[in-house]
Design an enzyme around this catalytic site. Structure first.
Site, PDB file in Angstrom:
ATOM      1  N   GLN A 108       0.813  -1.209   0.000  1.00 29.10           N
ATOM      2  CA  GLN A 108       0.000   0.000   0.000  1.00 29.10           C
ATOM      3  C   GLN A 108       0.854   1.270   0.000  1.00 29.10           C
ATOM      4  O   GLN A 108       2.046   1.236   0.294  1.00 29.10           O
ATOM      5  CB  GLN A 108      -0.920   0.013   1.223  1.00 29.10           C
ATOM      6  N   HIS A 109       0.196   2.363  -0.336  1.00 28.96           N
ATOM      7  CA  HIS A 109       0.676   3.738  -0.145  1.00 28.96           C
ATOM      8  C   HIS A 109       1.706   4.228  -1.153  1.00 28.96           C
ATOM      9  O   HIS A 109       1.877   5.438  -1.292  1.00 28.96           O
ATOM     10  CB  HIS A 109       1.278   3.931   1.252  1.00 28.96           C
ATOM     11  N   ASP A 136      -2.430  -5.029   0.320  1.00 22.88           N
ATOM     12  CA  ASP A 136      -1.970  -6.341   0.770  1.00 22.88           C
ATOM     13  C   ASP A 136      -2.744  -6.887   1.961  1.00 22.88           C
ATOM     14  O   ASP A 136      -3.090  -8.078   1.992  1.00 22.88           O
ATOM     15  CB  ASP A 136      -0.467  -6.313   1.069  1.00 22.88           C
TER      16      ASP A 136
END
Length: 467
Positions: free
Chosen positions: A72-73, A237
Site C-alpha cells: 500500500q501507499h 496487501d
C-alpha cells in the site's frame, strides 16, 4: 476443463504469482521473483519481476481472470504520456514525515489536535509518512519540477493492473487507470465513509488536481489483458490477506512478520483521532480497521541470536517454563513503537531475579512481549467498537507453537491457525475468481487448526505495568 485464475502479490520484497482453480481454490502452480531493496524503486522493476514470476509460474495464457494485490501507499507519478516521472516512494520511505505533520496542523489552522479530528472524520486515518498524500506534499515541496510534470497519480497495484491491460509509457491512457476501495483508503485523499476522493486534500499536497484511478467495486472488472483475461480491481496487501484467509465480521487477523498488524473486518468505518487505528476499507465492500506495530518476528530473531540457538529451538525453550515467565517481562520496543506511538522508545527487560534470568525464561518473555504488544492493538480496535470473536493468526511468527499458545492465552479468544501459504496472492486469486464467477467463491483452507489455552490476564497486566 476447470477454469483457472491467477493472483499476484507484489510486496515490498518480491512478486509472487499463484494459479488456482476458480471453483475450488486448488493450487495448480506458482512462481516468484525478487524486488530490489530500498525505499525508492522505479516501477519498471515491479513489472520485470511480475513478468519473471509469471514465467516461473508457467504463464497465465490459460487463466480466465487475474487480480493484483500490492504494497500500500507507494507513490507512482505519471506524466501526460503515461511515463513514470520519478522512482516511486514506498510506504517505508520516511522523508515525508514532516509533510504529514504539516498536513495535520494545516487542517486544524495550526491546532494539531483539531487537525487530527478533521483527518479522522474525513479519511479515517491520520497522515503519517507512509501515506501517499504525505509523499505528494513532500514532492511538491522538494521536487517542484517533478510535481508539475505529474499528470496522474496511482498506487503500485494500480500501475501493474494498468500494465497488464496493455497500457504503459507512451500510451497516454491515463483515464484507464483503476484501483479498489482498500488501496484507495490508504492514500489519505479518499474517504472510506463516503466513497469519494477529496480534491481539497489534493490541493494541499501536489498543488493541482492530477488524474486519479477510478475506484471500482469489489467484483468490478478493471478491463482485460491483451489475451482476453478479466482483470480484477485488485487490493491492498492486508485486504487481500483478509480475502485469502476468508476473514469475516468478528474475525481479527493478527499477522506476525517483520512488523505486526492487527486488523478486522467491520460493517462500519472507524474514525480514531489518536491515529492508532487506521480506518481502511476492505476488499468486500466493508471496512478494515487496522493497527500496526513495528516490532514482531525480528524480536524472536534477536532473542535466538543472543541465546545462541537456532530460531526453531526458541519454541521448546519458551514452552518449558510456565506462563508469565515467573515475572520476567520484555517490552519489545526494539525499533521504537507505533502502537502506542512511541517512536523514540527502546526495549526493556523487567523483573529479573536469579530464578528467572535463564535462557528459557527469556525465550518465554520474548514471545509474551510480542503477543502483549499486539494485544494493545486489539484493544485499540475494540475501543472503536470493532467486534472481536476469534483470532486468525498468520505470518512467519505464527508458525511457532509457543506464539500460538501464548496468543490464545493472552487474547482470551479462540485462535485459528491456517495452513502456511501465500495469503495475499491467494486473496487476489479469490477476487479474480469472484470477478469471473460473479460472486466470491467459498474456498476451503485445508489444515486450519484452532488453538485454545487458559486465559492469562495477569501476563498482559504485568506487561502494561512494565510498559
Amino acid at each position: 476443463m476447470a477454469d483457472l485464475v491467477a493472483g499476484v502479490d507484489s510486496s515490498t520484497q518480491s512478486c509472487k504469482v499463484v494459479v488456482r482453480d476458480a471453483a475450488t481454490g486448488a493450487l495448480v502452480r506458482s512462481g516468484s521473483a525478487r524486488h530490489p531493496e530500498g525505499t525508492e524503486v522505479h516501477p519498471d522493476a515491479w513489472w520485470e519481476a511480475l513478468e519473471a514470476a509469471i514465467e516461473t509460474a508457467g504463464g497465465i495464457d490459460d487463466v480466465v481472470a487475474v487480480s493484483v494485490a500490492g504494497q500500500q501507499h507507494g507513490m507512482v507519478c505519471l506524466d501526460r504520456d503515461g511515463a513514470v516521472v520519478r522512482p516511486a516512494l514506498l510506504w517505508n520511505d520516511t522523508r515525508s514525515a514532516d509533510a504529514a505533520m504539516a498536513l495535520i496542523s494545516e487542517a486544524g489552522d495550526g491546532d494539531s489536535a483539531a487537525g487530527a479530528r478533521w483527518w479522522a472524520e474525513a479519511t479515517g486515518t491520520l497522515p503519517v509518512a507512509a501515506l501517499t498524500a504525505a509523499k505528494l506534499r513532500w514532492l511538491a515541496d522538494n521536487e517542484p519540477e517533478s510535481a508539475a510534470r505529474t499528470a496522474a497519480v496511482c498506487l503500485p497495484h494500480d500501475w501493474l493492473t494498468w500494465r497488464l491491460a496493455g497500457h504503459g509509457p507512451g500510451s497516454g491512457a491515463l483515464d484507464a487507470l483503476r484501483t479498489d476501495r482498500s488501496d484507495a483508503s490508504g492514500t489519505g485523499y479518499w474517504s472510506p465513509s463516503t466513497g469519494r476522493y477529496l480534491p481539497d486534500v489534493l490541493a494541499r499536497t501536489l498543488g493541482h488536481g492530477p488524474v486519479l484511478p477510478r475506484v471500482l467495486g469489489p467484483l468490478e472488472a478493471a478491463g482485460r489483458t491483451p489475451g482476453g483475461a478479466l482483470l480484477g480491481p485488485g487490493a491492498g496487501d492486508n485486504a487481500a490477506a483478509g480475502l485469502g484467509v476468508g476473514a469475516s465480521v468478528g474475525d481479527v487477523v493478527v499477522s506476525i512478520g517483520t512488523s505486526g498488524t492487527v486488523f478486522a473486518v467491520a460493517d462500519r468505518p472507524t474514525a480514531d483521532p489518536s491515529g492508532q487505528v487506521a480506518g481502511f476499507a476492505d476488499a468486500t465492500g466493508r471496512h478494515l480497521p487496522l493497527v500496526c506495530t513495528l516490532n514482531a518476528s525480528r524480536v524472536l530473531d534477536a532473542t535466538a541470536a543472543v541465546l545462541g540457538v537456532p530460531l526453531d529451538e526458541l519454541t521448546p525453550l519458551a514452552l518449558s517454563v510456565p506462563a508469565g515467565a515467573q515475572g520476567l517481562t520484555l517490552v519489545p520496543y526494539f525499533q521504537g513503537e507505533r502502537t502506542p506511538n512511541l517512536p523514540d522508545a527502546t526495549g526493556s527487560l523487567h523483573g529479573m531475579t536469579l530464578g528467572n534470568f535463564t535462557p528459557a525464561h527469556l525465550a518465554r518473555a520474548a514471545v509474551e512481549g510480542i503477543v502483549c504488544s499486539l494485544a494493545d492493538g486489539l484493544a485499540a480496535l475494540t475501543s472503536q467498537g470493532v467486534p472481536a470473536e476469534r483470532i486468525v493468526l498468520v505470518g512467519g511468527g505464527a508458525r511457532s507453537a509457543a506464539v500460538q499458545e501464548v496468543a490464545a492465552a493472552v487474547f482470551g479468544l479462540p485462535v485459528l491457525v491456517p495452513e502456511p501459504g501465500e495469503y495475499v496472492a491467494d486473496g487476489a486469486a479469490r477476487q479474480a475468481a469472484g470477478v469471473h464467477l460473479g460472486h466470491l467463491p467459498a474456498w476451503e483452507r485445508a489444515g486450519t487448526r484452532t488453538v485454545t489455552a487458559p486465559a492469562t490476564p495477569e501476563v498482559l497486566d504485568r506487561y502494561r505495568s512494565a510498559r
